[in-house]
Design a protein around this motif. Structure first.
Motif, PDB file in Angstrom:
ATOM      1  N   GLU A   5      18.406  11.128  20.783  1.00  0.00           N
ATOM      2  CA  GLU A   5      19.848  10.865  20.956  1.00  0.00           C
ATOM      3  C   GLU A   5      20.360  10.048  19.767  1.00  0.00           C
ATOM      4  OE1 GLU A   5      20.951   9.474  24.844  1.00  0.00           O
ATOM      5  OE2 GLU A   5      23.080   9.638  24.421  1.00  0.00           O
ATOM      6  N   LEU A   6      20.203   8.742  19.824  1.00  0.00           N
ATOM      7  CA  LEU A   6      20.638   7.909  18.686  1.00  0.00           C
ATOM      8  C   LEU A   6      19.455   7.770  17.726  1.00  0.00           C
ATOM      9  CD1 LEU A   6      22.713   6.003  17.351  1.00  0.00           C
ATOM     10  CD2 LEU A   6      21.946   4.210  18.878  1.00  0.00           C
ATOM     11  N   THR A   7      19.491   8.515  16.627  1.00  0.00           N
ATOM     12  CA  THR A   7      18.354   8.525  15.695  1.00  0.00           C
ATOM     13  C   THR A   7      18.849   8.204  14.278  1.00  0.00           C
ATOM     14  OG1 THR A   7      18.710  10.853  15.205  1.00  0.00           O
ATOM     15  CG2 THR A   7      17.189  10.351  17.013  1.00  0.00           C
ATOM     16  N   PRO A   8      17.940   7.795  13.370  1.00  0.00           N
ATOM     17  CA  PRO A   8      18.364   7.566  11.981  1.00  0.00           C
ATOM     18  C   PRO A   8      18.981   8.821  11.371  1.00  0.00           C
ATOM     19  CG  PRO A   8      16.176   6.652  12.362  1.00  0.00           C
ATOM     20  CD  PRO A   8      16.541   7.404  13.603  1.00  0.00           C
ATOM     21  N   ALA A   9      18.428  10.001  11.709  1.00  0.00           N
ATOM     22  CA  ALA A   9      18.962  11.250  11.130  1.00  0.00           C
ATOM     23  C   ALA A   9      20.419  11.452  11.558  1.00  0.00           C
ATOM     24  CB  ALA A   9      18.112  12.434  11.585  1.00  0.00           C
ATOM     25  N   SER A  10      20.713  11.159  12.825  1.00  0.00           N
ATOM     26  CA  SER A  10      22.099  11.382  13.286  1.00  0.00           C
ATOM     27  C   SER A  10      23.049  10.374  12.646  1.00  0.00           C
ATOM     28  CB  SER A  10      22.174  11.300  14.816  1.00  0.00           C
ATOM     29  OG  SER A  10      21.800  10.017  15.267  1.00  0.00           O
ATOM     30  N   LEU A  11      22.553   9.145  12.427  1.00  0.00           N
ATOM     31  CA  LEU A  11      23.414   8.120  11.814  1.00  0.00           C
ATOM     32  C   LEU A  11      23.650   8.410  10.333  1.00  0.00           C
ATOM     33  CD1 LEU A  11      22.076   4.758  13.321  1.00  0.00           C
ATOM     34  CD2 LEU A  11      24.315   5.779  13.690  1.00  0.00           C
TER      35      LEU A  11
ATOM     36  N   THR B 295      29.970  11.976  16.345  1.00  0.00           N
ATOM     37  CA  THR B 295      30.663  10.711  16.646  1.00  0.00           C
ATOM     38  C   THR B 295      30.758   9.863  15.381  1.00  0.00           C
ATOM     39  OG1 THR B 295      29.835  10.709  18.918  1.00  0.00           O
ATOM     40  CG2 THR B 295      30.542   8.591  18.044  1.00  0.00           C
ATOM     41  N   VAL B 296      29.622   9.747  14.677  1.00  0.00           N
ATOM     42  CA  VAL B 296      29.583   8.939  13.453  1.00  0.00           C
ATOM     43  C   VAL B 296      30.441   9.588  12.363  1.00  0.00           C
ATOM     44  CG1 VAL B 296      28.068   8.127  11.600  1.00  0.00           C
ATOM     45  CG2 VAL B 296      27.328   7.951  13.979  1.00  0.00           C
ATOM     46  N   ALA B 297      30.273  10.907  12.191  1.00  0.00           N
ATOM     47  CA  ALA B 297      31.020  11.592  11.128  1.00  0.00           C
ATOM     48  C   ALA B 297      32.522  11.465  11.341  1.00  0.00           C
ATOM     49  CB  ALA B 297      30.607  13.064  11.082  1.00  0.00           C
ATOM     50  N   SER B 298      32.972  11.650  12.574  1.00  0.00           N
ATOM     51  CA  SER B 298      34.423  11.575  12.796  1.00  0.00           C
ATOM     52  C   SER B 298      34.906  10.130  12.697  1.00  0.00           C
ATOM     53  CB  SER B 298      34.809  12.196  14.139  1.00  0.00           C
ATOM     54  OG  SER B 298      34.298  11.453  15.202  1.00  0.00           O
ATOM     55  N   SER B 299      34.024   9.174  13.053  1.00  0.00           N
ATOM     56  CA  SER B 299      34.406   7.761  12.929  1.00  0.00           C
ATOM     57  C   SER B 299      34.598   7.373  11.459  1.00  0.00           C
ATOM     58  CB  SER B 299      33.321   6.899  13.581  1.00  0.00           C
ATOM     59  OG  SER B 299      33.177   5.687  12.932  1.00  0.00           O
ATOM     60  N   VAL B 300      33.691   7.865  10.608  1.00  0.00           N
ATOM     61  CA  VAL B 300      33.801   7.560   9.172  1.00  0.00           C
ATOM     62  C   VAL B 300      35.006   8.276   8.568  1.00  0.00           C
ATOM     63  CG1 VAL B 300      32.641   7.857   6.934  1.00  0.00           C
ATOM     64  CG2 VAL B 300      31.332   7.086   8.920  1.00  0.00           C
ATOM     65  N   ASN B 301      35.289   9.464   9.101  1.00  0.00           N
ATOM     66  CA  ASN B 301      36.360  10.265   8.516  1.00  0.00           C
ATOM     67  C   ASN B 301      37.756   9.900   9.025  1.00  0.00           C
ATOM     68  OD1 ASN B 301      38.050  12.503   7.806  1.00  0.00           O
ATOM     69  ND2 ASN B 301      37.504  13.424   9.749  1.00  0.00           N
ATOM     70  N   THR B 302      37.859   9.645  10.327  1.00  0.00           N
ATOM     71  CA  THR B 302      39.181   9.639  10.956  1.00  0.00           C
ATOM     72  C   THR B 302      40.102   8.511  10.503  1.00  0.00           C
ATOM     73  OG1 THR B 302      40.210  10.072  13.080  1.00  0.00           O
ATOM     74  CG2 THR B 302      38.730   8.207  13.019  1.00  0.00           C
ATOM     75  N   VAL B 303      39.520   7.398  10.018  1.00  0.00           N
ATOM     76  CA  VAL B 303      40.362   6.255   9.647  1.00  0.00           C
ATOM     77  C   VAL B 303      41.267   6.549   8.457  1.00  0.00           C
ATOM     78  CG1 VAL B 303      38.860   4.456  10.561  1.00  0.00           C
ATOM     79  CG2 VAL B 303      38.476   5.321   8.269  1.00  0.00           C
ATOM     80  N   ASN B 304      40.972   7.665   7.762  1.00  0.00           N
ATOM     81  CA  ASN B 304      41.818   7.961   6.601  1.00  0.00           C
ATOM     82  C   ASN B 304      43.280   8.128   7.005  1.00  0.00           C
ATOM     83  OD1 ASN B 304      42.001  10.637   7.540  1.00  0.00           O
ATOM     84  ND2 ASN B 304      40.176  11.201   6.379  1.00  0.00           N
TER      85      ASN B 304
ATOM     86  N   ALA C  47      26.714   3.396  17.920  1.00  0.00           N
ATOM     87  CA  ALA C  47      26.756   4.185  16.676  1.00  0.00           C
ATOM     88  C   ALA C  47      28.082   3.949  15.961  1.00  0.00           C
ATOM     89  CB  ALA C  47      26.576   5.664  16.994  1.00  0.00           C
ATOM     90  N   GLN C  48      29.159   3.914  16.734  1.00  0.00           N
ATOM     91  CA  GLN C  48      30.479   3.743  16.118  1.00  0.00           C
ATOM     92  C   GLN C  48      30.654   2.313  15.579  1.00  0.00           C
ATOM     93  OE1 GLN C  48      33.029   6.364  17.769  1.00  0.00           O
ATOM     94  NE2 GLN C  48      34.784   5.887  16.492  1.00  0.00           N
ATOM     95  N   ILE C  49      30.124   1.329  16.318  1.00  0.00           N
ATOM     96  CA  ILE C  49      30.233  -0.064  15.853  1.00  0.00           C
ATOM     97  C   ILE C  49      29.459  -0.230  14.536  1.00  0.00           C
ATOM     98  CG2 ILE C  49      29.498  -2.447  16.357  1.00  0.00           C
ATOM     99  CD1 ILE C  49      30.114  -1.807  19.343  1.00  0.00           C
ATOM    100  N   LEU C  50      28.278   0.376  14.480  1.00  0.00           N
ATOM    101  CA  LEU C  50      27.440   0.228  13.280  1.00  0.00           C
ATOM    102  C   LEU C  50      28.067   0.850  12.034  1.00  0.00           C
ATOM    103  CD1 LEU C  50      23.873   0.982  14.751  1.00  0.00           C
ATOM    104  CD2 LEU C  50      24.703  -1.197  13.857  1.00  0.00           C
ATOM    105  N   THR C  51      28.880   1.897  12.232  1.00  0.00           N
ATOM    106  CA  THR C  51      29.375   2.633  11.063  1.00  0.00           C
ATOM    107  C   THR C  51      30.880   2.506  10.829  1.00  0.00           C
ATOM    108  OG1 THR C  51      29.545   4.589  12.464  1.00  0.00           O
ATOM    109  CG2 THR C  51      27.544   4.369  11.178  1.00  0.00           C
TER     110      THR C  51
END
Lengths: 183, 619
Positions: B9-15, B71-80, B443-447
């Motif tokens: 589920e929450l893995t380094p690869a997914s992050l 979740t991580v990808a959209s979190s990094v992207n969406t703030v634009n 995951a979202q807090i970390l990224t």
């Protein structure tokens, strides 16, 4: 009665919005009058609609939209999940997915898709008491489905007691209250 | 001995994978956003890429691991979205020299962190109890579930993607127009706007919203068929509408309005100055009424956070202590960013007031966007940013010295609100596939700090490289003139003039920032239409308290957004209701949802491809 209330509410909403959109500096008297008049209609229509909905709620008890009905429906899900737990260890991933899907798309969907009706009829406090366990149970069953779909059958089966625990949590208070009343 | 869980589920690869893909999407969408004026969330695209990388290439991804990836990808992207609506305005207003980039970065990171921290307690209310649909979140879940959902559902999903993709390509390549004037075709007078967007994304989102689509359609028709004609009749015309020659509209007679571009522009402008403000007020009123009505559910949500349980000892949400520490950290960051951005022109007392007001507004705005995104997939981000900046200017003053800190804090709030919407949509996806909320939240807090840094850097780089804004050619001309010599010669040789961009420079109009620029000027002149906001809020609160919290939010949003998209959204909702009646709710869910999800995914995929193409061409 309900149609008149709807008419008043919608009409008032339109008039108040038109009036509000006309607010400028200095304030136009016609805009203010429209806004206040519309808002009064919204209030009157809204209160009448609320009463009509409450009256309807009593009629809907027969349709299962009551606390009793919800408790029974959730108890039905608990029975389904118990059955699933009993037979889960003998199923492969695909069969487990199909069985879980039957419950998710069946009884969970039937109750879940009427959540707004339940909320309206039961009120927020009672609704929340049931829905907390129901929602967690639904999510955990979806989790079990995902695991089964990925071929992690042992993990999927291990999630099922958690599903049952939350579903039972949803109805426990109702049946406890019922028991107290009987005693 | 208890077996260690092996399910991924929450893995380094997914992050790591999510961060890399999110960063690329962020830069591409930032660029596209400055061109077209709106952004794409990109969760659906991230989910598709996540599947490709984790399951296709690494061959070990699970459904829930891909969910963390998206979740991580959209979190990094969406703030634009939050950054490109606000930060460019500092350049457009000529404050380039006054910008403190460290403050801007700190504020954006603070906003991102606060957005996540403050919205987590509302998860239970919005997703578990209200069961809001979050069309994009549902579409992502449909993608994630597709391998196990059976061949038929996958076929329906792919069919939806193909139809939508082909449609949007036709529109992008200008084979088809962006809109269809149905009113002209069926002979309805132009006064009654019936222009529909060729947007299968809107249709799909409306389908997933179902009954909510009807309310949106009501609000849209109220705005364009009642409010605007009534306002025209009553002569409540804003100065900017009807009096200018280019509008080509004789407002003395309703029937004189003719079909075509002039009518479209007229409605857009008129709506902007009348119903838009009432709409924002109504959304706010509806959201606040929702909070009042949801007190028992919020109590349950907070109890769940305190206990951290609900699943037999396993933590359901991140702990309340994490949220408290994170929120305090975010607020302190906002305080320092305000002081840093304002320098001597901002006192510590003002900075504290900004922090408090910013924190409160951020929470309200976050709740509003979570509600609107949950019900329709759209959010009034730019309108909320404008109010945020107006509040900040109210505290810091309206002089030019206060604009940089006000916009800096406004950027933080805008980033926070976009983060709230994204977080909730991701948690909805998580609900549907059975992800543990605590893992997604972690995951979202970390990224969450990564996205703002990338977006701010991209905006600054694009400004340095190409300039942007309505007068982009003028900006570059000025720079070439200042540099003189070979630079000016090269500029002119490439066809650059005061009004023409030189060859090879992409047009970056930054329309949202342009709108914010004029809004700031309105705040400075003291012409904020406060009456309209208050009127809207009162209607929203009363209607929502008496009937349903959704009414204020949905009708308000349809007063705020353009007819062409909201009408199509409403049609999608009607189709869903009719199908549910005709074929039954189970059939509609089973067959309709994959197709609707496909329509959303196809549109998003093509838009991303075009954004990447644009970036590649300009390099």
């Amino acid at each position: 009665m309900k149609y008149i209330a709807q008419l008043l509410f919608i009409g008032g909403f339109c008039v108040a919005t038109v009036g509000g959109a006309g607010f400028s500096d200095p304030l136009e008297e016609s805009a203010l009058m429209m806004f206040i008049g519309g808002l009064v209609l919204v209030l009157v229509g809204g209160i009448m609609l609320r009463r009509a909905v409450h009256a309807e709620a009593h009629e809907k008890v027969a349709d299962g939209l009551s606390e009793e009905g919800l408790a029974k429906a959730i108890e039905g899900i608990a029975a389904d999940v118990r059955g699933l737990i009993d037979e889960a260890s003998g199923l492969d991933g695909k069969q487990l997915c199909t069985r879980i899907d039957t419950i998710l798309q069946g009884s969970f969907f039937d109750i879940g898709s009427r959540n707004e009706d339940y909320m309206r009829v039961l009120g927020n406090t009672v609704y929340t008491r049931y829905w907390d366990g129901f929602a967690v149970g639904e999510r955990l069953l979806a989790r079990s489905w995902s695991m089964a779909a990925d071929g992690a059958v042992a993990e999927a089966v291990a999630e099922l007691p958690g599903v049952l625990k939350n579903i039972e949590r949803a109805t426990r208070r109702h049946f406890q209250a019922e028991l107290t009343t009987i005693r | 001995m208890e077996q260690k869980p092996t399910y991924r589920e929450l893995t380094p690869a997914s992050l790591i994978g999510g961060v890399c893909v999110g960063a690329l999407l962020n830069m591409g969408i930032c660029f596209a956003g400055l061109q077209i004026g709106f952004t794409i969330v990109g969760s659906t695209v991230a989910a598709v890429i996540g599947f490709g990388i984790l399951r296709g290439i690494l061959r070990k991804g699970s459904i829930l691991e891909v969910n963390i990836f998206q979740t991580v990808a959209s979190s990094v992207n969406t703030v634009n979205a939050g950054v490109i609506f606000t930060v460019p305005v500092l350049f457009l207003l000529g404050f380039e020299e006054n910008i403190d980039y460290t403050a801007l970065l700190l504020a954006s990171v603070a906003g991102s962190a606060l957005g996540v921290m403050l919205i987590i307690p509302l998860r239970k209310q919005i997703i578990d109890f209200e069961r809001l649909r979050f069309p994009e979140g549902t579409a992502v879940a449909t993608i994630l579930r597709s391998p196990g959902a059976g061949v038929e559902k996958s076929r329906l999903l792919i069919a939806g993607i193909l139809v939508s993709a082909v449609t949007i390509v036709m529109v992008k390549e200008k084979v088809w127009g962006e809109t269809v004037d149905l009113g002209e075709i069926v002979g309805v007078p132009a006064t009654f706007n019936l222009i529909l967007a060729v947007s299968l994304l809107s249709l799909g989102a409306g389908f997933l919203a179902g009954r909510g689509g009807l309310v949106v359609l009501y609000g849209t028709l109220l705005n364009y068929w009642i409010l605007i004609p009534a306002a025209l009749l009553l002569g409540w015309l804003p100065d900017d509408v009807g009096s200018t020659e280019e509008m080509l509209v004789d407002v003395s007679s309703l029937t004189s309005l003719e079909h075509g571009a002039a009518a479209e522009t007229f409605f857009g402008k008129f709506s902007h100055f009348t119903s838009r403000h009432v709409g924002i007020g109504m959304i706010l009123g509806g959201a606040l009424a929702g909070i009042m009505l949801a007190a028992p559910a919020l109590k349950a949500a907070l109890a769940s956070l305190k206990q951290g349980g609900g699943e037999g000892g396993k933590s359901e949400e991140v702990s309340l202590n994490v949220l408290k520490i994170g929120s305090t950290f975010g607020l302190l960051l906002l305080l320092f960013a305000t002081k840093l951005a304002g320098g001597d022109s901002v006192s510590w007392g003002q900075a504290v007031m900004v922090m408090i007001a910013g924190g409160v507004w951020l929470w309200v705005a976050g709740l509003v966007v979570a509600q609107t995104t949950g019900r329709t997939d759209w959010s009034p981000l730019s309108g909320l940013a404008l109010i945020a900046i107006a509040i900040m200017m109210g505290i810091l003053g309206t002089g030019s010295g206060s604009i940089v800190p006000a916009v800096t804090v406004g950027a933080a709030i805008c980033v926070a609100t976009s983060m709230c919407a994204d977080m909730m949509a991701d948690l909805k996806t998580g609900y549907l596939v059975g992800s543990r909320p605590a893992k997604q939240q972690l995951a979202q807090i970390l990224t969450c700090w990564i996205g703002p840094a990338i977006a701010v850097a991209t905006v600054v780089l694009l400004w340095k490289a190409y300039g942007f804004g309505p007068d982009q050619a003028g900006v570059l001309y000025e720079r070439a003139h200042t540099a003189g010599g070979a630079t000016l010669e090269a500029f002119e040789a490439a066809g650059g003039t005061e009004v023409n961009l030189p060859d090879g420079v992409p047009k970056l109009g930054a329309p949202q920032a342009g709108a914010l620029e004029s809004a700031i000027k309105i705040v400075q002149s003291g012409d904020v239409p406060l009456g309209k906001y208050i009127a809207g809020a009162l209607i929203g609160i009363i209607a929502s308290l008496l009937i349903s919290p959704g009414i204020g939010v949905m009708v308000g949003l349809s007063l705020y957004l353009p007819f062409e998209y909201m009408a199509v959204f409403g049609i999608g909702g009607i189709i869903a209701l009719l199908l549910a009646r005709w074929k039954g709710p189970h059939w509609t869910e089973d067959k309709g949802v994959p197709v609707a999800a496909g329509l959303i995914v196809g549109d998003a995929l093509v838009n991303i491809i075009y954004a990447v193409k644009d970036v590649a061409q300009s390099l």
